[in-house]
Design a protein around this motif. Structure first.
Motif, PDB file in Angstrom:
ATOM      1  N   GLY A 115      26.401 103.084  52.505  1.00  0.00           N
ATOM      2  CA  GLY A 115      26.567 102.474  53.891  1.00  0.00           C
ATOM      3  C   GLY A 115      25.330 102.995  54.807  1.00  0.00           C
ATOM      4  O   GLY A 115      25.581 103.052  56.105  1.00  0.00           O
ATOM      5  N   ALA A 116      24.306 103.398  54.257  1.00  0.00           N
ATOM      6  CA  ALA A 116      23.082 103.906  55.179  1.00  0.00           C
ATOM      7  C   ALA A 116      22.787 102.967  56.194  1.00  0.00           C
ATOM      8  O   ALA A 116      22.571 103.369  57.321  1.00  0.00           O
ATOM      9  N   SER A 117      22.571 101.799  56.083  1.00  0.00           N
ATOM     10  CA  SER A 117      22.217 100.608  57.204  1.00  0.00           C
ATOM     11  C   SER A 117      21.029 101.170  57.851  1.00  0.00           C
ATOM     12  O   SER A 117      20.983 101.014  59.317  1.00  0.00           O
ATOM     13  N   ASN A 118      20.060 101.643  57.176  1.00  0.00           N
ATOM     14  CA  ASN A 118      18.751 101.914  57.736  1.00  0.00           C
ATOM     15  C   ASN A 118      17.603 100.815  57.873  1.00  0.00           C
ATOM     16  O   ASN A 118      16.635 101.406  58.690  1.00  0.00           O
ATOM     17  N   ASN A 119      18.046  99.645  57.403  1.00  0.00           N
ATOM     18  CA  ASN A 119      17.230  98.657  57.836  1.00  0.00           C
ATOM     19  C   ASN A 119      18.137  97.405  57.955  1.00  0.00           C
ATOM     20  O   ASN A 119      19.195  97.395  57.387  1.00  0.00           O
TER      21      ASN A 119
END
Ligand SMILES: Cc1cc2nc3c(=O)[nH]c(=O)nc-3n(C[C@H](O)[C@H](O)[C@H](O)COP(=O)(O)O)c2cc1C
Length: 220
Positions: A115-119
């Motif tokens: 679930g990082a959602s860094n990009n």
């Protein structure tokens, strides 16, 4: 309003096999779908390494390049940048009902699994999962480590379709394009989009199966 078929998000990340993703975009365009495209920085490197294409990174210019390449109609392809958090794919209220990450790097696989959602690619995948929408991921690495396998299992248990870039050979491929189409056909099957890229199993008298003598073969 336009008269395209529903949009499909296609994200290319930096695993080998850029041609799968590029072909998927072309086939979706030919099927009349609107296609929303994201290409990671590493995917641009892979595309430059594996194909003769040199695609621009800037979304507006990328739209022009992909539109020309695929023969899309004006407005049929939209592209979004790495941190375009205002893009519709960043929210459950704007994202299409289906997203494909093809090819999918193990880096993006890991980011989506946690679930990082860094990009924007990772965020769009996160949105697809939270909204219980169709998400197909096409990982390519060899061999897979326990880290990769655990991430794939976790995602599969969340309803994500893990569809490895592993073409079969029972359709007797003669060209690289046949192998690419095998994988793209599997993706289209998951999206319920009709196609004639590769015959479905049992659709025609396969040479291989007709060469096998079995009790099921009733012909003399
Ligand atoms: C030519 C080339 C081929 C690569 N092949 C793979 C691959 O098959 N699988 C993979 O997981 N990473 C591969 N990588 C490494 C990824 O691109 C790298 O881990 C990158 O950080 C992934 O970033 P992304 O997920 O944002 O695209 C490759 C890189 C290059 C330049």
């Amino acid at each position: 309003m336009n008269d395209f078929n529903p949009p499909v998000t296609v994200a290319l990340t930096g695993a080998s096999g850029a041609q799968y993703g590029l072909r998927l975009i072309d086939v979706l365009v030919a099927a009349g779908h609107e296609v929303w495209v994201m290409i990671s920085k590493a995917a641009h490197m892979v595309i430059a390494t594996e194909t003769d294409l040199s695609l621009p990174a800037q979304p507006k210019r990328l739209v022009e390049a992909l539109t020309e390449k695929s023969g899309a109609k004006p407005g049929q392809i939209r592209c979004f940048g790495r941190e375009d958090w205002m893009a519709p794919v960043a929210s459950g209220s704007g994202a299409p009902s289906a997203m494909v990450i093809c090819p999918c790097s193990t880096g993006t696989l890991s980011a989506v699994a946690t679930g990082a959602s860094n990009n924007l690619i990772e965020r769009a995948a996160d949105v697809a999962i939270k909204e219980r929408r169709t998400l197909v991921m096409v990982p390519r690495e060899s061999p897979f480590s326990p880290i990769h396998l655990e991430h794939m299992l976790a995602l599969s248990r969340l309803g994500v379709v893990i569809l490895p870039a592993a073409p079969g050979f029972y359709h007797r491929p003669e060209r690289i394009e046949d192998l690419i189409d095998f994988v793209v056909a599997r993706i289209l099957n998951q999206l319920d989009i009709p196609h004639r890229l590769v015959p479905r199993w049992g659709e025609k008298d396969e040479t291989a199966s007709s060469n096998i003598e079995s009790d099921n073969n009733t012909e003399e």
